[in-house]
Scaffold this active site. Structure first.
Site, PDB file in Angstrom:
ATOM      1  N   LYS A 115       0.766  -1.233  -0.239  1.00  0.00           N
ATOM      2  CA  LYS A 115      -0.106   0.250  -0.059  1.00  0.00           C
ATOM      3  C   LYS A 115       0.755   1.270   0.373  1.00  0.00           C
ATOM      4  CE  LYS A 115      -4.190  -1.954   0.669  1.00  0.00           C
ATOM      5  NZ  LYS A 115      -5.514  -2.013   1.104  1.00  0.00           N
ATOM      6  N   LYS A 197      -3.913 -10.673  -7.135  1.00  0.00           N
ATOM      7  CA  LYS A 197      -4.836 -10.785  -6.429  1.00  0.00           C
ATOM      8  C   LYS A 197      -5.878  -9.883  -6.995  1.00  0.00           C
ATOM      9  CE  LYS A 197      -5.862  -8.513  -2.083  1.00  0.00           C
ATOM     10  NZ  LYS A 197      -6.783  -8.413  -1.136  1.00  0.00           N
ATOM     11  N   LYS A 200     -10.597  -4.762  -4.636  1.00  0.00           N
ATOM     12  CA  LYS A 200     -11.589  -3.834  -5.097  1.00  0.00           C
ATOM     13  C   LYS A 200     -11.000  -2.574  -5.344  1.00  0.00           C
ATOM     14  CE  LYS A 200     -13.222  -3.845  -0.558  1.00  0.00           C
ATOM     15  NZ  LYS A 200     -12.252  -3.409   0.562  1.00  0.00           N
TER      16      LYS A 200
HETATM   17  P1  ATP Z   1      -8.332  -3.256  -1.041  1.00  0.00           P
HETATM   18  O1  ATP Z   1      -8.282  -3.435  -2.618  1.00  0.00           O
HETATM   19  O2  ATP Z   1      -9.088  -1.964  -1.042  1.00  0.00           O
HETATM   20  O3  ATP Z   1      -7.158  -3.594  -0.413  1.00  0.00           O
HETATM   21  P2  ATP Z   1      -9.503  -5.682  -0.613  1.00  0.00           P
HETATM   22  O4  ATP Z   1     -10.195  -6.030  -2.063  1.00  0.00           O
HETATM   23  O5  ATP Z   1      -8.215  -6.448  -0.704  1.00  0.00           O
HETATM   24  O6  ATP Z   1      -9.348  -4.349  -0.639  1.00  0.00           O
HETATM   25  P3  ATP Z   1     -10.191  -6.037   1.950  1.00  0.00           P
HETATM   26  O7  ATP Z   1     -11.305  -5.162   2.582  1.00  0.00           O
HETATM   27  O8  ATP Z   1      -8.766  -5.795   2.344  1.00  0.00           O
HETATM   28  O9  ATP Z   1     -10.339  -6.083   0.511  1.00  0.00           O
HETATM   29  O10 ATP Z   1     -10.573  -7.521   2.413  1.00  0.00           O
HETATM   30  C1  ATP Z   1     -11.660  -8.087   2.947  1.00  0.00           C
HETATM   31  C2  ATP Z   1     -11.562  -9.516   2.994  1.00  0.00           C
HETATM   32  O11 ATP Z   1     -11.558 -10.090   1.702  1.00  0.00           O
HETATM   33  C3  ATP Z   1     -10.655 -10.004   3.590  1.00  0.00           C
HETATM   34  O12 ATP Z   1     -10.846 -11.187   4.465  1.00  0.00           O
HETATM   35  C4  ATP Z   1      -9.483 -10.657   2.539  1.00  0.00           C
HETATM   36  O13 ATP Z   1      -8.746 -11.613   2.983  1.00  0.00           O
HETATM   37  C5  ATP Z   1     -10.402 -10.977   1.567  1.00  0.00           C
HETATM   38  N1  ATP Z   1     -10.121 -10.968   0.093  1.00  0.00           N
HETATM   39  C6  ATP Z   1      -9.987  -9.754  -0.415  1.00  0.00           C
HETATM   40  N2  ATP Z   1      -9.367 -10.189  -1.799  1.00  0.00           N
HETATM   41  C7  ATP Z   1      -9.333 -11.339  -1.885  1.00  0.00           C
HETATM   42  C8  ATP Z   1      -9.261 -12.318  -3.032  1.00  0.00           C
HETATM   43  N3  ATP Z   1      -9.032 -11.793  -4.004  1.00  0.00           N
HETATM   44  N4  ATP Z   1      -9.336 -13.641  -2.765  1.00  0.00           N
HETATM   45  C9  ATP Z   1      -9.874 -14.247  -1.522  1.00  0.00           C
HETATM   46  N5  ATP Z   1     -10.193 -13.290  -0.713  1.00  0.00           N
HETATM   47  C10 ATP Z   1      -9.866 -11.970  -0.634  1.00  0.00           C
END
Ligand code: ATP
Ligand code: LTN
Length: 334
Positions: A115, A197, A200
């Site tokens: 980040k 990965k 969002k």
């Molecule tokens: P950002 O992109 O804003 O960092 P993010 O999409 O990674 O957000 P988070 O809010 O950080 O999402 O994560 C929420 C939950 O979703 C956490 O438990 C995280 O481990 C899970 N998660 C996020 N992305 C994935 C993915 N690609 N596959 C499986 N689990 C995920």
């Protein structure tokens, strides 16, 4: 803290539109585990501001996220669904735990490294101490289990280290939590770059399937998913795009990778992509219908927000008071 059930805590940031990764990696498991545990599901809006947010958008997204927890099947009568910012114990315990966390351990966190590379113009102290607030979230409720995607495993490890450190200085104070990482869907990759990965906050909207995407969009994104020129539907690391599609299919249907390989034996990528699109849409459509219905019921959502914040505060304050006593803060005069 609770008589017969173990405690589960988890949370998500209101930083963007939820993706299929968030659903299959986390939310779907929350629903699966919710009967077995005493559950706290938090919208971690305090974590969200470690990256700059537009206030009106943050408020809207936080409410949409809380509504989505319910739409996904979490009953707010049985599960405590609330906003982190409504329970001041989170920030208070985070401050205390900051004083039991080393700069060295925080600087090893891969999420911080990622980040801070992505937001080089705003590497704030909150981004650095993000895992301490997450540890406070979890430890406040004497949590036994934390269902998350695999990317959060390191944050669970530091939470355990902080808790163990505190317990060894002051005696038994915190329950040591375990991560729960589901077999299927623990790491869904971007459809456009299967080495990365699905996230969002990705700039390329074709890489992610959003939970609010309609069926046509889901199918279009699946059809355009990056694969390879091998032509075989095999579940192996050398074919990351195909592997990711199989992972998504397994997480949606409950099948195993070898069952999927058998189903698509001799078939082409086009057929696999179509089947994945259909399976994903079948998961998302009921969720979307229920979210739209709930959004209209403002009074109901408001009552959930109010009642659950009170419930969460009650349990969180019990742990906070215990911690304050142990470290030597003066007793409150009643
Ligand atoms: P950002 O992109 O804003 O960092 P993010 O999409 O990674 O957000 P988070 O809010 O950080 O999402 O994560 C929420 C939950 O979703 C956490 O438990 C995280 O481990 C899970 N998660 C996020 N992305 C994935 C993915 N690609 N596959 C499986 N689990 C995920
Ligand atoms: N860091 C988590 C969100 C989060 C969380 C938590 C998850 C904040 N506090 C407590 C589980 C338990 C993420 O998903 N990025």
């Amino acid at each position: 803290m609770f008589q017969d059930k173990k405690v589960l805590f988890s949370g998500m940031q209101a930083t963007g539109n939820l993706t299929l990764g968030n659903y299959l990696g986390a939310l779907k498991n929350w629903v699966k585990l919710s009967d077995e545990y005493e559950c706290f599901y938090c919208v971690v809006d305090e974590h969200s501001i470690t990256v700059r947010q537009d206030p009106a958008t943050l408020r809207k997204r936080a409410r949409a996220l809380l509504t989505l927890y319910i739409a996904a099947g979490l009953d707010p009568e049985k599960n405590c669904i609330y906003y982190q910012s409504h329970v001041s114990a989170h920030a208070e315990l985070a401050w205390i735990l900051n004083c039991y966390t080393y700069m060295g351990e925080l600087s090893r966190m891969t999420q911080f490294k990622d980040k801070s590379a992505k937001h080089a113009d705003n590497i704030n102290a909150g981004l650095f101490t993000y895992p301490v607030l997450m540890a406070a979230d979890i430890l406040l409720f004497q949590t036994d289990v934390v269902p998350v995607g695999i990317d959060q495993k390191q944050h669970l490890e530091i939470t355990r280290d902080i808790a163990q450190r505190f317990n060894s200085i002051y005696g038994d104070t915190f329950t040591i939590p375990e991560p729960y990482i589901g077999k299927a869907g623990a790491k869904i990759m971007s459809l456009q770059n299967p080495e990365k990965k699905m996230s969002k906050s990705d700039e390329n909207p074709n890489g992610s399937i959003y939970l609010m995407d309609d069926k046509d969009t889901v199918i279009r994104k699946c059809k355009r998913a990056v694969t390879d020129s091998e032509g075989n539907i095999c579940y192996r690391d050398e074919q990351p795009g195909v592997k990711n599609l199989i992972d998504i299919y397994c997480a949606c249907t409950g099948m195993t990778p070898s069952e999927v390989e058998r189903e698509f034996d001799g078939k082409g990528y086009g057929e696999l992509k179509m089947a994945v699109g259909e399976a994903v849409a079948a998961q998302l459509t009921p969720l979307q219908t229920e979210a739209a219905r709930l959004e209209k019921d403002k009074a109901y959502i408001d009552s959930v927000i109010k009642n659950n914040a009170e419930k969460a505060s009650y349990f969180a304050n019990r742990t906070l008071r215990k911690v304050q006593r142990k470290i030597g803060f003066p007793d409150r005069i009643r």
